[in-house]
Design a protein around this motif. Sequence first.
Motif, PDB file in Angstrom:
ATOM      1  N   SER A 134      -8.047  12.722  -6.236  1.00  0.00           N
ATOM      2  CA  SER A 134      -8.441  13.833  -7.120  1.00  0.00           C
ATOM      3  C   SER A 134      -9.945  14.106  -7.094  1.00  0.00           C
ATOM      4  N   ASN A 135     -10.696  13.217  -6.469  1.00  0.00           N
ATOM      5  CA  ASN A 135     -12.144  13.419  -6.360  1.00  0.00           C
ATOM      6  C   ASN A 135     -12.427  14.471  -5.286  1.00  0.00           C
ATOM      7  N   PRO A 136     -13.000  15.621  -5.673  1.00  0.00           N
ATOM      8  CA  PRO A 136     -13.252  16.679  -4.675  1.00  0.00           C
ATOM      9  C   PRO A 136     -14.128  16.224  -3.518  1.00  0.00           C
ATOM     10  N   GLY A 137     -15.020  15.272  -3.782  1.00  0.00           N
ATOM     11  CA  GLY A 137     -15.903  14.811  -2.725  1.00  0.00           C
ATOM     12  C   GLY A 137     -15.257  13.817  -1.784  1.00  0.00           C
ATOM     13  N   CYS A 138     -14.022  13.414  -2.106  1.00  0.00           N
ATOM     14  CA  CYS A 138     -13.338  12.425  -1.259  1.00  0.00           C
ATOM     15  C   CYS A 138     -12.153  13.076  -0.542  1.00  0.00           C
ATOM     16  N   GLY A 139     -11.100  13.373  -1.278  1.00  0.00           N
ATOM     17  CA  GLY A 139      -9.961  14.085  -0.706  1.00  0.00           C
ATOM     18  C   GLY A 139      -9.093  13.273   0.234  1.00  0.00           C
ATOM     19  N   ARG A 140      -9.267  11.934   0.247  1.00  0.00           N
ATOM     20  CA  ARG A 140      -8.453  11.108   1.143  1.00  0.00           C
ATOM     21  C   ARG A 140      -6.980  11.199   0.754  1.00  0.00           C
ATOM     22  N   LYS A 141      -6.135  11.072   1.758  1.00  0.00           N
ATOM     23  CA  LYS A 141      -4.694  11.145   1.541  1.00  0.00           C
ATOM     24  C   LYS A 141      -4.038   9.792   1.810  1.00  0.00           C
ATOM     25  N   ASP A 142      -3.138   9.424   0.908  1.00  0.00           N
ATOM     26  CA  ASP A 142      -2.284   8.246   1.090  1.00  0.00           C
ATOM     27  C   ASP A 142      -3.087   6.956   1.289  1.00  0.00           C
ATOM     28  N   LYS A 143      -4.230   6.853   0.608  1.00  0.00           N
ATOM     29  CA  LYS A 143      -5.056   5.648   0.696  1.00  0.00           C
ATOM     30  C   LYS A 143      -5.297   5.114  -0.713  1.00  0.00           C
ATOM     31  N   PHE A 144      -4.238   4.605  -1.338  1.00  0.00           N
ATOM     32  CA  PHE A 144      -4.329   4.170  -2.719  1.00  0.00           C
ATOM     33  C   PHE A 144      -3.694   2.782  -2.888  1.00  0.00           C
ATOM     34  N   ARG A 145      -4.129   2.087  -3.934  1.00  0.00           N
ATOM     35  CA  ARG A 145      -3.479   0.836  -4.322  1.00  0.00           C
ATOM     36  C   ARG A 145      -3.348   0.801  -5.836  1.00  0.00           C
ATOM     37  N   LEU A 146      -2.277   0.203  -6.327  1.00  0.00           N
ATOM     38  CA  LEU A 146      -2.069   0.087  -7.766  1.00  0.00           C
ATOM     39  C   LEU A 146      -3.098  -0.852  -8.372  1.00  0.00           C
ATOM     40  N   THR A 147      -3.558  -0.527  -9.576  1.00  0.00           N
ATOM     41  CA  THR A 147      -4.502  -1.399 -10.272  1.00  0.00           C
ATOM     42  C   THR A 147      -3.774  -2.476 -11.083  1.00  0.00           C
ATOM     43  N   SER A 148      -2.460  -2.466 -11.068  1.00  0.00           N
ATOM     44  CA  SER A 148      -1.651  -3.481 -11.761  1.00  0.00           C
ATOM     45  C   SER A 148      -0.490  -3.861 -10.845  1.00  0.00           C
ATOM     46  N   PRO A 149       0.124  -5.052 -11.061  1.00  0.00           N
ATOM     47  CA  PRO A 149       1.194  -5.494 -10.153  1.00  0.00           C
ATOM     48  C   PRO A 149       2.347  -4.501 -10.089  1.00  0.00           C
ATOM     49  N   PRO A 150       2.840  -4.181  -8.892  1.00  0.00           N
ATOM     50  CA  PRO A 150       3.929  -3.206  -8.744  1.00  0.00           C
ATOM     51  C   PRO A 150       5.202  -3.612  -9.492  1.00  0.00           C
ATOM     52  N   HIS A 151       5.514  -4.920  -9.547  1.00  0.00           N
ATOM     53  CA  HIS A 151       6.791  -5.338 -10.136  1.00  0.00           C
ATOM     54  C   HIS A 151       6.800  -5.249 -11.663  1.00  0.00           C
ATOM     55  N   LEU A 152       5.644  -4.943 -12.279  1.00  0.00           N
ATOM     56  CA  LEU A 152       5.601  -4.837 -13.743  1.00  0.00           C
ATOM     57  C   LEU A 152       5.547  -3.396 -14.236  1.00  0.00           C
ATOM     58  N   GLN A 153       5.714  -2.436 -13.334  1.00  0.00           N
ATOM     59  CA  GLN A 153       5.538  -1.033 -13.718  1.00  0.00           C
ATOM     60  C   GLN A 153       6.620  -0.540 -14.690  1.00  0.00           C
ATOM     61  N   ARG A 154       7.833  -1.067 -14.566  1.00  0.00           N
ATOM     62  CA  ARG A 154       8.938  -0.599 -15.427  1.00  0.00           C
ATOM     63  C   ARG A 154       9.645  -1.809 -16.037  1.00  0.00           C
ATOM     64  N   PRO A 155       9.086  -2.404 -17.089  1.00  0.00           N
ATOM     65  CA  PRO A 155       9.688  -3.602 -17.692  1.00  0.00           C
ATOM     66  C   PRO A 155      11.032  -3.298 -18.335  1.00  0.00           C
ATOM     67  N   VAL A 156      11.950  -4.264 -18.239  1.00  0.00           N
ATOM     68  CA  VAL A 156      13.285  -4.098 -18.829  1.00  0.00           C
ATOM     69  C   VAL A 156      13.402  -4.885 -20.134  1.00  0.00           C
ATOM     70  N   TRP A 157      12.331  -5.561 -20.537  1.00  0.00           N
ATOM     71  CA  TRP A 157      12.344  -6.345 -21.760  1.00  0.00           C
ATOM     72  C   TRP A 157      11.515  -5.621 -22.835  1.00  0.00           C
ATOM     73  N   LEU A 158      11.609  -6.089 -24.065  1.00  0.00           N
ATOM     74  CA  LEU A 158      10.821  -5.531 -25.160  1.00  0.00           C
ATOM     75  C   LEU A 158       9.390  -6.055 -25.034  1.00  0.00           C
ATOM     76  N   VAL A 159       8.452  -5.157 -24.830  1.00  0.00           N
ATOM     77  CA  VAL A 159       7.068  -5.584 -24.589  1.00  0.00           C
ATOM     78  C   VAL A 159       6.350  -5.765 -25.920  1.00  0.00           C
ATOM     79  N   PRO A 160       5.343  -6.638 -25.965  1.00  0.00           N
ATOM     80  CA  PRO A 160       4.543  -6.809 -27.179  1.00  0.00           C
ATOM     81  C   PRO A 160       3.467  -5.756 -27.292  1.00  0.00           C
ATOM     82  N   GLY A 161       2.749  -5.789 -28.415  1.00  0.00           N
ATOM     83  CA  GLY A 161       1.561  -4.979 -28.552  1.00  0.00           C
ATOM     84  C   GLY A 161       0.359  -5.766 -28.065  1.00  0.00           C
ATOM     85  N   LYS A 162      -0.828  -5.318 -28.432  1.00  0.00           N
ATOM     86  CA  LYS A 162      -2.052  -6.009 -28.039  1.00  0.00           C
ATOM     87  C   LYS A 162      -2.032  -7.429 -28.602  1.00  0.00           C
TER      88      LYS A 162
END
Length: 505
Positions: A134-162
Amino acid sequence: MSPPLIRFNVINYKKFRELLNEFETDPLSTHHLTKIESEDEGIGYETPDDIWISSAINLGIIEIRNDSPSIDQRMVIGGHEVILNSNGLEWVRAQDGRLAYGKMGEWECSGCGTVQEGAHPFTKGKVVKPYKCSNPGCGRKDKFRLTSPPHLQRPVWLVPGKPKECTDTEVFEHLLEFYHQHLVLKEHEYDILALWVMASWLVDDFHTCPYLALIAPKSSGKTQVLEAIRQTAYRAYATSSVTPAALFRSIEMWHLTLCIDEAQDLINSNTETGQAIYACLLAGYKRGISALRAGDKSVDFAPESFDLFGFKAFSGTKLVLDTLESRSITFDMQKSKPKKIIINEDYAMELRSMLLWYRFTHLHKLKMQMPYKCESGRLIELFTPLYTVEHGLDCKESLDFTLEKMLTRDAEEEKNTLEAEIMTAISTLLETPVEGTFTDRHMILIHEIIYELAWEQNRKSSTIIGKKLKVMGIPTKHTKHGNGIDIGDPSVLTTVNQLIKRYVL
C-alpha cells in the motif's frame, strides 16, 4: 541499541537439538547462533540476548559461561497467544522480559516494512495475503510476511482478553468462586478442578497430564462442568463432529484442551469422530506417545506421526475403556441444581485473562512437586502437575484425599482379580506343611494351587495358572510330580512374598 551477546554451554544436547529444530521451522524466528571455543570454557555458542535463553536455562538445557555478560532472569516467558480487545483479535508474547502486543492478520512488506491488513470482507474472516504494497513509494507485489504466527490466525477456542496482573492465589480463589457459582461438586473436587485448569495453562512444562472423568447418570450436570472447563482451561475445545485428521492436527498444532461430552456414545458409534477420540484418549496422556496415520496423496500416503499430548476432560455414564480409569481423576457426580445455570461469560473471560498472566509469569519457572509417599508410578505421573501448581496454595489436603481415594480404589480392584486369588492360594499353601511330613515346603505344585482354588483339575486350568504366574514374574519348574514353583530358590521366594504383600496382605 543491540542486545548483548550471551555465551553459553549446552547441558542437554537432545533438548537443545529439539530447540534448534523449532527455530528452523518457525517462520518468525530470527535467532542466530555462533559456535565459539576457549581454553577455559571449551566449545559453546554465542547469540544475541533473547527470551528463549532464560527458558532454556530454567529447563536445564544450557548454562551461561563464565566469560559471558550477565543475563537478567526474565519476569515473563511465553510465545504468541491470541487475545480479544476492543479493536478485535490481537496477539501478545513475551519479548525481552516484557509483554509485546500486535494485531492479528497484519502483513509486513519485505521491501519497505509497511504493515497492512490482509483480511478481506468476502473471505469470512480468513486472512488473505495482500497483492500489492500500500506504500505508493514501494508498490512491491506478493512480497509479504505475517507479523504473527499463521496457525493462530483463526482460533477455535475462547480467547482471553489482555493479560490481567494477579497472583497465583488470586487466580485459584477466583476459579473456586466461579465453580461454586455454576457447579455442584464435592468440596475437595472444587480444588481439584481449579488446580487441573491452572495446570492446563502450563501444559508445556509437563510430561504427563491426568484426564478428568465426569461419570454420572444423565442430567447430573456433567455438560455444565465441561462448559465451565471450556470457559476457563487453556485453549479448550469441545468436540462434537470432527474427522481424525482435523482433530489430530488441531491438537498437535494448538495444544488444545479437549472436552468430550458423552464419550461412551461417541466411541461406541463406530464413526470417524469416535475413532479419532478413541485414539486421542489412548495416546494423549503422556508426552512422546503419538498416533500414526497415513498422509495424503501429496506425500504419497507416507505415514505421519501426530503428538496428541494434552489435558482432556470427558463425561459419560460409565468409563467406556478400562485403560482410562488408570489415567483419569474421576468425579462421581449427583443430580443437583447449581446457584447459577447460565454461565457468566464476562467473568469467564476475566478469568482467562488472569490465567494468561499466570501462564506468562509461571511458565518454565515452577519446580516439579511429586507425591513422594505414593508408591504407584502411574499415580505419581498423573498427580505431579497438580502438586506442582498447588505449591503455596494451601489445598494439599484435597490432593492427598483424592490420591488416597484412588490408591484405595486400585487396591480393592487388585484384590478382586485372578492374580489375587492365585496369590491367596499360594499364601495358604506356604503355611501348610507337605502332606505326611513336618518339614518346610520346597515346592508348590500347580495342581495344589488348582485344588486350593477349587477348580477342575485339567490341562486348561494348568495353562491358565501357568500363564498368570509367568505374567507376574514367578518362574515355574518341571518336576516328576508336575510343574510347580521352586520356593527353595531364595530369589523366587522373595518374588512370591512381594506379590503376597501386594495382593493379599
